[in-house]
Scaffold this motif. Structure first.
Motif, mmCIF file in Angstrom:
data_model
loop_
_atom_site.group_PDB
_atom_site.id
_atom_site.type_symbol
_atom_site.label_atom_id
_atom_site.label_comp_id
_atom_site.label_asym_id
_atom_site.label_seq_id
_atom_site.Cartn_x
_atom_site.Cartn_y
_atom_site.Cartn_z
ATOM 1 N N HIS A 15 0.863 -1.177 0.000
ATOM 2 C CA HIS A 15 0.000 0.000 0.000
ATOM 3 C C HIS A 15 0.899 1.226 0.000
ATOM 4 C CE1 HIS A 15 -2.941 3.052 1.310
ATOM 5 N NE2 HIS A 15 -3.840 2.232 0.790
ATOM 6 N N TRP A 16 0.539 2.230 -0.776
ATOM 7 C CA TRP A 16 1.422 3.384 -0.927
ATOM 8 C C TRP A 16 1.625 4.145 0.373
ATOM 9 C CZ3 TRP A 16 -0.351 8.470 -0.260
ATOM 10 C CH2 TRP A 16 -1.731 8.621 -0.121
ATOM 11 N N ARG A 17 0.708 3.976 1.329
ATOM 12 C CA ARG A 17 0.878 4.629 2.617
ATOM 13 C C ARG A 17 1.789 3.825 3.553
ATOM 14 N NH1 ARG A 17 0.281 9.965 3.278
ATOM 15 N NH2 ARG A 17 -1.779 10.729 2.677
ATOM 16 N N ILE A 18 2.006 2.565 3.241
ATOM 17 C CA ILE A 18 2.856 1.718 4.080
ATOM 18 C C ILE A 18 4.280 1.711 3.548
ATOM 19 C CG2 ILE A 18 3.221 -0.620 4.952
ATOM 20 C CD1 ILE A 18 0.192 -1.031 4.767
ATOM 21 N N GLN B 198 6.654 1.641 -0.556
ATOM 22 C CA GLN B 198 6.568 1.741 -2.009
ATOM 23 C C GLN B 198 6.722 0.391 -2.700
ATOM 24 O OE1 GLN B 198 5.856 4.712 -3.847
ATOM 25 N NE2 GLN B 198 5.228 5.149 -1.742
ATOM 26 N N ASN C 243 8.873 9.780 -0.204
ATOM 27 C CA ASN C 243 7.559 9.140 -0.140
ATOM 28 C C ASN C 243 7.042 9.181 1.300
ATOM 29 O OD1 ASN C 243 7.689 8.378 -2.901
ATOM 30 N ND2 ASN C 243 9.000 6.656 -2.339
ATOM 31 N N LYS C 244 5.837 9.656 1.464
ATOM 32 C CA LYS C 244 5.257 9.789 2.802
ATOM 33 C C LYS C 244 4.559 8.492 3.187
ATOM 34 C CE LYS C 244 4.736 14.814 2.648
ATOM 35 N NZ LYS C 244 3.814 15.961 2.787
ATOM 36 N N THR C 245 5.339 7.562 3.685
ATOM 37 C CA THR C 245 4.799 6.279 4.124
ATOM 38 C C THR C 245 5.020 6.137 5.624
ATOM 39 O OG1 THR C 245 6.887 5.132 3.701
ATOM 40 C CG2 THR C 245 5.308 5.259 1.879
ATOM 41 N N MET C 246 4.266 5.215 6.239
ATOM 42 C CA MET C 246 4.390 5.003 7.676
ATOM 43 C C MET C 246 5.758 4.438 8.038
ATOM 44 S SD MET C 246 0.646 3.611 8.869
ATOM 45 C CE MET C 246 0.652 2.222 7.734
ATOM 46 N N ARG D 10 8.552 4.943 6.604
ATOM 47 C CA ARG D 10 9.673 5.854 6.430
ATOM 48 C C ARG D 10 10.047 6.519 7.748
ATOM 49 N NH1 ARG D 10 9.804 11.495 3.213
ATOM 50 N NH2 ARG D 10 8.973 12.102 5.229
ATOM 51 N N LYS D 11 9.036 6.820 8.571
ATOM 52 C CA LYS D 11 9.329 7.431 9.871
ATOM 53 C C LYS D 11 10.071 6.451 10.762
ATOM 54 C CE LYS D 11 9.008 11.007 12.551
ATOM 55 N NZ LYS D 11 9.620 12.295 12.157
#
Length: 701
Positions: free
Chosen positions: A306-309, A311, A529-532, A534-535
Motif C-alpha cells: 500500500h502506498w501509505r505503508i 513503495q 515518499n510519505k509512508t508510515m 519511512r518514519k
C-alpha cells in the motif's frame, strides 16, 4: 434396612462415611423424598405437555415480536413464508427475506431448520444444536452514498428504559461476556450449509463469495470458499467447541496465495498470504471481576503493498502472535504477557484503555535482550530498504512506555530506551551513513519529482562551512528547532511528549517531535515518499548514526544548514542569505537570523511576512520577542529591553518586495495572523516544556 454390597480391598474412609449416612436414612424419609421427586417430575411433564400443545402459538408470537423489533429498531421488513416445528426442538423456516425500508433486498433463504438445546433454555440461553440451511443469498449494495446495510452502523431507535445505564456506567467485562456468548452460542455443533452466496456491489466494484458446501460435524468445520468465478478455492477448516469457549480456524489455498481483491479495489491495499490460523484458547473469569480472553494468531508468507505503508511489497515469511485480553468493569487491556514474534524478533506489547473516571490510554513495548543482528534480520523484506545489508554485533534491548490522560493531555508521559552492550556497526549496507562525512550529492524532491542535484561540499560555491555561518543564525536555528542538539542522542523525549499533547488537543497531526538529526536523515538518506515505515526507518538510522558516533554533531549541523529548504528553489543557508538579504551567511544579524529560523517549518511562505516596503508585518513581533528572550536567557544574544531583537532592522531585498496595494491584501490573506498565532502557541508550548525540563535537570543534577 439398606444393604451395601462388599466393596473389596479398595473400601475407603469416604465409603464408610457414605454407608453410615445411608444407614441413618429411615423408610419414612425415603418415601417423602420419592413423593417430592414424583411431584417435580409430574409438574415438569405437565409443563412440557402444555408447552408442546401451545408451541405453534408461542412460535407465531415470537416471530411477530421479532418482526416488530426489526422494523422498529432497524427499519427492516422481515418476511417469513412458513414457520413450523419439524421436530421436538427443531423449527423450520421457509422463504425468509430481510429488506431494509426503501432499499434493495439484503438477504434471502429458501429454507433453514434450527434445533436448540433444551437444558440451556432453562437458564434463558439459546444454544443451537443443529442448523441446516439451503440457498442462502446475501447482497450488500451501495449506490452513491445509500446502502442496504447502513443499519449496521446505526444505534437502534429505541427509547431508553428506566433501568438502562449511562454508557460510562456500563460494566465492560459483563458487556463483553454477553457479546461473546451471543456469538459462541450461535455456533452449532452440527451444520449443513448448501449454496451460500455473498455479493458486494457499489458504483465501481463488484465481488462474489460462493460457498457450495460448509459442514460442521461434532465441532469439526470443513468448507471451500470461491472468490468471484475463480476455480481456486480457499480451504477453511477448524475445530469449534463453543461450550468450552474454544475455537480454531485455518484458511489456506492448497499452495496458492489467498488474496483479497476487494481490499485492493476499495482501498488500494494488496494483501495475500499462504496460510492464516486463529485460535481462541480460553475464556475465564478471575475473582468474578475480570474477564480473561486468551488466543493466538499466525500467518505464513504474508505480502502487503500500500502506498501509505511502503513503495514496494512488504514480505513477512512467518509471524505469530499470542495474547491475553483482560476486561474489567471500566477498562480493557492487552496483557504484557502477550507476545508478537517475527523470525528471531520477540516483542511484548501492552495496551490499556480506561473509561472512568477519566479516559486514559497506556502503551508499552519491550523486547528481551537479543543479538543485535537478529533485530535487523527480522525486518520484513521491502520494509526498510536503506537498512538492507547492514551487519552489526553486540546485544540490544528496547523499552518504551507512554501514558495519556485525555483530561490532562499536557501531562502525557513518554519514555524510550535502547539498552546496548558492545553494540557496533560492521557494515552499513544501503544506509551509507558515513557518506555524510565527505562531499556527496543531495537531491531534493517536490511532489515526488527531483528538483535539482546539490553538491554538499566545498566544490559547490554556495556551500558554507559551519565556521563561516553567523553564530546568530546557528543559535536561532538551534533554539527553535533543537535546543539540546549537542547533548541528546538523536531524540528529545520532552519534544515528543509535547507533540503528542499538541496533536491530541488539535485532533490532528499538527507538530512532530523531530530533532535536527532526524530532519537530516530524512533529507539526506530517505526518499520523499510519505509512508508510515519511512518514519520508523528514519528513527532507526538516527539511532545507528548517533549511538555509533558515525558523524560528529558539528558535521550534522553543517550539512543540515546547507541542505534544508528556505524558499521556492532555495536550498542551504548560502542561497538563503543571498536570496533574502544579499548577504553572506557570516553577516546575518540577530533579526535576520530569527526571521530565517521562523520559516524553516514553512519555507515556501517566507515572503508572506513582508510588506511592500520590505519590512516584517506586525504579527511577527510576538515571535521575535519570545525567541529573542529565550536566546537572551541562554546567553546567546544580549537582552533587548524593547523585546524587538532586531525585528525593525530586517529588510527584504528590494527585488523580492511585493507590489502595492492589491497584492499586499492578497498575500496577507494567504497567511493570516491567526494562523501564525496558532503556530506560535505550538512553538511556545514545545519550547517552554523543553527549557523547563532542561532547567530542572540543571537544578537537580
Amino acid at each position: 434396612m439398606i444393604i451395601i454390597p462388599y466393596l473389596g480391598a479398595g473400601y475407603t474412609v469416604t465409603d464408610r462415611m457414605f454407608r453410615h449416612f445411608l444407614d441413618r436414612i429411615t423408610r419414612r424419609q425415603l418415601v417423602i423424598g420419592g413423593i417430592i421427586l414424583g411431584i417435580l417430575a409430574f409438574g415438569s411433564l405437565i409443563a412440557f405437555a402444555v408447552a408442546y400443545y401451545k408451541r405453534e402459538a408461542l412460535l407465531a408470537a415470537t416471530i411477530t415480536r421479532v418482526q416488530a423489533a426489526m422494523n422498529r429498531d432497524h427499519q427492516i421488513d422481515l418476511a417469513i413464508g412458513k414457520a413450523y416445528f419439524s421436530g421436538l426442538t427443531t423449527v423450520t423456516f421457509e422463504d425468509v427475506s430481510a429488506t431494509p425500508h426503501d432499499r434493495n433486498q439484503l438477504a434471502r433463504v429458501d429454507d433453514v431448520a434450527i434445533s436448540v438445546k433444551l437444558f440451556p433454555l432453562i437458564t434463558g440461553d439459546v444454544k443451537f444444536g443443529r442448523v441446516r440451511a439451503r440457498n442462502v443469498r446475501i447482497q450488500l449494495m451501495k449506490k452513491d452514498s445509500i446502502s442496504n446495510y447502513d443499519f449496521l452502523f446505526k444505534a437502534p431507535d429505541t427509547v431508553a428504559s428506566e433501568n438502562s445505564q449511562p454508557a460510562e456506567n456500563i460494566n465492560m467485562a459483563q458487556a463483553a461476556n454477553r457479546m461473546l456468548n451471543s456469538v459462541l452460542y450461535k455456533i452449532p455443533e452440527n451444520m449443513e450449509l448448501r449454496n451460500f452466496l455473498l455479493t458486494y456491489r457499489d458504483d465501481s466494484i463488484q465481488q462474489r463469495i460462493i460457498i457450495p458446501e460448509a459442514d460442521i460435524n461434532n465441532g469439526n468445520l470443513t468448507s471451500a470458499v470461491f472468490l468471484n468465478d475463480s476455480k481456486a478455492a480457499w480451504q477453511v477448516s477448524g475445530k469449534l467447541n463453543p461450550n468450552r469457549r474454544q475455537l480454531y480456524i485455518r484458511v489456506h489455498a492448497n499452495g496458492d496465495k489467498v488474496a483479497l481483491p476487494l481490499l485492493e479495489q476499495k482501498f488500494g491495499l494488496q494483501l495475500s498470504f499462504d496460510t492464516v490460523e486463529a485460535r481462541l484458547r480460553e475464556v475465564y473469569w478471575a475473582n468474578n471481576e475480570f474477564l480473561h480472553i486468551k488466543g493466538e494468531w499466525a500467518v505464513k508468507n504474508l505480502n502487503i503493498n500500500h502506498w501509505r505503508i511502503a513503495q514496494t511489497d512488504v514480505a513477512v515469511p512467518d509471524a505469530h502472535a499470542e495474547g491475553e485480553i483482560i476486561i474489567g468493569g471500566n477498562h480493557v487491556e492487552l496483557s504484557d504477557k502477550s507476545t508478537v514474534t517475527v523470525k528471531n524478533l520477540e516483542v511484548h506489547p501492552y495496551i490499556r484503555y480506561t473509561t472512568t473516571p477519566d479516559k486514559t490510554y497506556a502503551f508499552s513495548l519491550e523486547t528481551p535482550e537479543m543479538e543485535a543482528q537478529d533485530l535487523f534480520d527480522s525486518f520484513p523484506k521491502g520494509l526498510f530498504e536503506s537498512l538492507e545489508g547492514i551487519r552489526v554485533s553486540g546485544k540490544i534491548q528496547y523499552k518504551l512506555s507512554a501514558f495519556l490522560d485525555t483530561e490532562r493531555p499536557d501531562s502525557v508521559q513518554f519514555d524510550s530506551e535502547m539498552i546496548q552492550k558492545d553494540f557496533k556497526v560492521n557494515a552499513w549496507g544501503n544506509a551509507k551513513v558515513q557518506k555524510i562525512n565527505t562531499t556527496f550529492v543531495y537531491t531534493p524532491f517536490e511532489n515526488g519529482k527531483p528538483v535539482r542535484d546539490i553538491v554538499v561540499g566545498p566544490e559547490n560555491p554556495a556551500f558554507v562551512p559551519l565556521a563561516e555561518i553567523s553564530p546568530n543564525l546557528k543559535n536561532a536555528i538551534l533554539t527553535t528547532e533543537d535546543p539540546s542538539f549537542f547533548s541528546h542522542n538523536g531524540f528529545v523525549e520532552e519534544a515528543i511528549r509535547s507533540s503528542i499533547a499538541i496533536n491530541y488537543k488539535e485532533k490532528a497531526f499538527k507538530r512532530g517531535g523531530s530533532t535536527i538529526s532526524m530532519q537530516l536523515v530524512k533529507n539526506a538518506f530517505l526518499n520523499r515518499n510519505k509512508t508510515m515505515v519511512r518514519k520508523l526507518e528514519e528513527i532507526l538510522i538516527v539511532w545507528l548514526m548517533e549511538s555509533t558516533r558515525a558523524v560528529s554533531k558539528e558535521r550534522m549541523l553543517e550539512v543540515y544548514l546547507n541542505i534544508i529548504e528556505w524558499g521556492h528553489n532555495v536550498y542551504g543557508i548560502g542561497e538563503a542569505a543571498r536570496y533574502y538579504f544579499s548577504k553572506h551567511p557570516s553577516q546575518l544579524t540577530v533579526g535576520e537570523s530569527i526571521y530565517l529560523a521562523s520559516i524553516v517549518p514553512r519555507p515556501k511562505t517566507g515572503l508572506y511576512s513582508f510588506n511592500h516596503e520590505g519590512r516584517l508585518k506586525p504579527y511577527m513581533t510576538p515571535y521575535f520577542n519570545y525567541i529573542g528572550n529565550i536566546m537572551a536567557r541562554r546567553g546567546l544574544v544580549q537582552a533587548d529591553s524593547s523585546g524587538s531583537y532586531g525585528f525593525y532592522t530586517v529588510s527584504l531585498r528590494e527585488a523580492l518586495r511585493p507590489a502595492r496595494p492589491a497584492t499586499i491584501d492578497t498575500l496577507q490573506l494567504e497567511v493570516p495572523p491567526t494562523d501564525f498565532e496558532v503556530e506560535l502557541n505550538q512553538v511556545r508550548g514545545l519550547l517552554d516544556r523543553i527549557f523547563r525540563n532542561d532547567q530542572q535537570e540543571e537544578e537537580n543534577p
